[in-house]
Design an enzyme around this catalytic site. Structure first.
Site, PDB file in Angstrom:
ATOM      1  N   ASP A 117      -8.492  -1.029   3.943  1.00 21.79           N
ATOM      2  CA  ASP A 117      -8.013  -2.403   4.055  1.00 21.79           C
ATOM      3  C   ASP A 117      -8.988  -3.251   4.889  1.00 21.79           C
ATOM      4  O   ASP A 117      -9.431  -2.807   5.959  1.00 21.79           O
ATOM      5  CB  ASP A 117      -6.646  -2.355   4.759  1.00 21.79           C
ATOM      6  CG  ASP A 117      -5.913  -3.683   4.755  1.00 21.79           C
ATOM      7  OD1 ASP A 117      -5.592  -4.174   3.660  1.00 21.79           O
ATOM      8  OD2 ASP A 117      -5.656  -4.228   5.857  1.00 21.79           O
ATOM      9  N   ASP A 128      -4.075   4.196   1.242  1.00 23.67           N
ATOM     10  CA  ASP A 128      -4.500   2.948   1.849  1.00 23.67           C
ATOM     11  C   ASP A 128      -4.662   3.170   3.352  1.00 23.67           C
ATOM     12  O   ASP A 128      -3.717   3.615   4.011  1.00 23.67           O
ATOM     13  CB  ASP A 128      -3.395   1.909   1.587  1.00 23.67           C
ATOM     14  CG  ASP A 128      -3.936   0.535   1.354  1.00 23.67           C
ATOM     15  OD1 ASP A 128      -4.798   0.104   2.141  1.00 23.67           O
ATOM     16  OD2 ASP A 128      -3.480  -0.125   0.389  1.00 23.67           O
ATOM     17  N   HIS A 163      -1.617  -6.338  -5.327  1.00 25.87           N
ATOM     18  CA  HIS A 163      -0.370  -6.758  -4.682  1.00 25.87           C
ATOM     19  C   HIS A 163      -0.528  -8.052  -3.885  1.00 25.87           C
ATOM     20  O   HIS A 163       0.451  -8.520  -3.301  1.00 25.87           O
ATOM     21  CB  HIS A 163       0.090  -5.642  -3.747  1.00 25.87           C
ATOM     22  CG  HIS A 163      -0.919  -5.388  -2.670  1.00 25.87           C
ATOM     23  ND1 HIS A 163      -2.148  -4.819  -2.933  1.00 25.87           N
ATOM     24  CD2 HIS A 163      -0.923  -5.676  -1.346  1.00 25.87           C
ATOM     25  CE1 HIS A 163      -2.842  -4.757  -1.813  1.00 25.87           C
ATOM     26  NE2 HIS A 163      -2.122  -5.275  -0.829  1.00 25.87           N
ATOM     27  N   ASP A 164      -1.737  -8.598  -3.805  1.00 28.07           N
ATOM     28  CA  ASP A 164      -1.963  -9.851  -3.078  1.00 28.07           C
ATOM     29  C   ASP A 164      -2.216 -11.031  -4.013  1.00 28.07           C
ATOM     30  O   ASP A 164      -2.434 -12.150  -3.545  1.00 28.07           O
ATOM     31  CB  ASP A 164      -3.195  -9.731  -2.167  1.00 28.07           C
ATOM     32  CG  ASP A 164      -2.982  -8.752  -1.024  1.00 28.07           C
ATOM     33  OD1 ASP A 164      -1.833  -8.606  -0.563  1.00 28.07           O
ATOM     34  OD2 ASP A 164      -3.973  -8.134  -0.603  1.00 28.07           O
ATOM     35  N   GLU A 208     -11.960  -2.870   0.836  1.00 23.38           N
ATOM     36  CA  GLU A 208     -11.513  -4.230   0.538  1.00 23.38           C
ATOM     37  C   GLU A 208     -12.344  -5.174   1.399  1.00 23.38           C
ATOM     38  O   GLU A 208     -12.299  -5.097   2.626  1.00 23.38           O
ATOM     39  CB  GLU A 208     -10.027  -4.402   0.860  1.00 23.38           C
ATOM     40  CG  GLU A 208      -9.521  -5.755   0.394  1.00 23.38           C
ATOM     41  CD  GLU A 208      -8.306  -6.255   1.146  1.00 23.38           C
ATOM     42  OE1 GLU A 208      -7.580  -7.088   0.599  1.00 23.38           O
ATOM     43  OE2 GLU A 208      -8.080  -5.831   2.291  1.00 23.38           O
TER      44      GLU A 208
END
Ligand code: NOJ
Length: 550
Positions: A197, A96, A323-324, A249
């Site tokens: 990200d 990430d 994870h969000d 993302e």
């Protein structure tokens, strides 16, 4: 991996995956321990959320040192061993990269605070407006305003996320050069993939101005310069390798931009995550609300992205969970009465689409939202900010807690449920976030639904690998207006793949079009009993089925 269209990617949230040293936090050695499990599942690549040094205000998305490992997660030997051993299990690592912002603990920010002009230009610093208001009226995505005072100066720094996550000034070539060094550092370590990200918000407008809507997204999202920056990032780092898988993302993006980011001719990224399909249960676009999901809208959005990306030569990442997000089975199905059917139906719906499927840890065993009832059971910063804002808006504690139970990001961050022991086999210590109570039945070792769901995922992964029609076939939605069934056809070389998924708990009927009925149908996979295709096709609760037609 120049051709990644037959691959499946697994996301492990290291903090919650497996703890081997009893500190209550998952670690790199925990990931190593579970490589055989991942190989058995059949995945090709493993995306790990940030494990770099960080004050953990946003669980590692506040990076204090890009080229480090937080001791909480392990050391360099652990990482080298992980990369090597993963390779031996046929799995490559995807890291990430949080390049939009750094932690305010980062050396660059600290130097900037100490007065170093070079580093002040690494961030986005502005004076107040003449009338004394903040440099712009933009909002932070985590609540409150997007500007905070820069030390004891008269300036303010921009933070689109938490106050401890300062946005970097990508318009400064020195910043870009430093960030490319970071990516190259990890490439040299043998990393084969990157998840970037919020990469579509790196290009803020040159002149920062108040936004008409008082939020500001259009001043920094998908701006033309973002594409230039990503092309440069590609050229200066992973592009020359030829086999690196990248996913961006993309916050609030459009199909048009999605195509640009992921069409190989443009040399930007391999694929993108977009999120519109996960907002279909937001009231008036607002996350911290409750309402049943809009099924037609869900189909419309997924359809738009499938069709658009086919047409424009782009590539979607396919996912329900990360994870969000709250757990998709708790959100779009019935985990009480139909846990197996719900999980497998959701999985099949996206695994047979065109794109690259991502599996978030625990979804392959049917993990659900934990249903925490107390505010202090939640750790996430966004959740606590939202609680405060909901209270300020006049909601009662109980009303706010009900919303949090469905919407908090911690719903998916609870520790991985390996077995039915005290902390689900995640840790011998005290977990940093509580384990869900249902780990006694939902866990990797249980012989019940968890195993059946995992076996189903294995079949879906095998199908993708063996069937070019799943990897590359054309796509067409059927009956967009059907109120409860998601139906589509993939097609390649005169063969068709018909996928039918029922999203509700009652019976439903799908009328199969005559042109499909004329073909010879063979049953491929389904989560109920083996079926044959007929005109008036009845479907049970959360049933999913696929037929090959020749
Ligand atoms: C997206 C990440 O997935 C999320 O967890 C994080 O809070 C924000 N970006 C900010 O880095």
């Amino acid at each position: 991996m120049s051709n990644f269209h037959d691959k499946v990617i697994y996301q492990a949230y290291p903090k919650s995956f497996k703890d081997t040293n009893g500190n209550g936090v998952g670690d790199l050695n925990g990931v190593r321990e579970k490589l055989a499990y991942l190989e058995d599942l059949g995945v090709d690549m493993l995306w790990l959320n940030p494990f770099y040094k960080s004050p953990q205000n946003d669980n590692g998305y506040d990076v204090a040192d890009y080229k480090s490992i937080d001791p909480m997660f392990g050391d360099w030997d652990d990482l080298d061993a992980l990369i090597r051993e993963a390779k031996a299990h046929g799995i490559d690592l995807m890291l990430d990269m949080v390049l939009n912002h750094t932690s305010t603990d980062h050396e660059w920010f600290q130097k900037a605070l100490a007065g170093d002009k070079k580093y002040q230009d690494f961030y986005i610093l502005r004076d107040l407006q003449e009338d004394g208001s903040l440099p712009t009226n933009w909002e932070s995505k985590f609540g409150g305003k997007a500007w905070s005072k820069f030390g004891d100066t008269d300036k303010y720094y921009l933070h689109l996320y938490d106050v401890t996550q300062a946005d970097l000034n990508w318009r400064n070539p020195e910043v870009r050069e430093e960030l490319y060094k970071v990516v190259n550092f990890w490439l040299e370590k043998g990393v084969k993939g990157f998840r970037f990200d919020v990469i579509n918000v790196i290009g803020k407008d040159e002149q920062l101005k108040d936004a008409e809507d008082g939020v500001g997204k259009s001043h920094y999202t998908d701006t033309p310069i973002v594409h230039d920056f990503i092309q440069e990032l590609n050229k200066e780092t992973f592009g020359p390798y030829g086999d690196i898988v990248t996913v961006g993302e993309m916050s609030s993006t459009t199909v048009e931009n999605g195509i640009k980011y992921s069409n190989p001719d443009r040399e930007e990224l391999s694929m993108i995550f977009s999120f519109h399909h996960l907002k279909v249960d937001y009231k008036d676009g607002e996350k911290w609300t409750l309402q049943p999901f809009d099924f037609i809208e869900l189909k419309r959005i997924l359809n738009e992205w499938q069709e658009g990306m086919v047409e424009g030569g782009g590539w979607n990442a396919l996912f329900w969970n990360n994870h969000d997000q709250p757990r998709a089975n708790s959100r779009f199905g019935d985990v009480v009465n139909y846990p197996f059917e719900t999980s497998t139906m959701l999985a099949q719906t996206i695994h047979l689409l065109r794109g690259t499927p991502y599996i978030y840890q625990g979804e392959e065993i049917g993990m659900t939202n934990p249903g925490f009832e107390e505010l202090d059971q939640y750790v996430d910063i966004e959740t606590h900010n939202a609680y405060r804002e909901m209270k300020e808006k006049g909601l009662s504690h109980d009303e706010a807690m009900e919303i949090i139970q469905f919407k908090s990001r911690d719903n998916s961050r609870t520790p991985m449920q390996w077995n039915d022991s005290k902390h689900a086999g995640f840790t011998e210590g005290t977990p940093w976030l509580q384990v869900a109570d249902n780990h006694t039945t939902i866990n990797v070792e249980s012989r019940g639904d968890s195993t059946r769901i995992r076996d189903y995922y294995k079949q879906l992964i095998k199908l993708r690998k063996s069937m070019p029609i799943i990897q590359e076939g054309a796509y067409e939605m059927l009956e967009l207006e059907h109120p409860s069934i998601f139906a589509y056809v993939r097609e390649q070389d005169g063969e068709k793949l018909l996928v039918l998924s029922h999203f509700y708990g009652e019976e439903a009927t799908f009328t199969v079009p005559d042109n499909l009925l004329e073909l010879e149908a063979s049953y491929l996979i389904g989560n109920g009993k083996e079926r044959s295709l007929d005109k008036s096709f009845q479907m049970g609760p959360y049933e999913t089925v696929a037929f090959l037609l020749k």
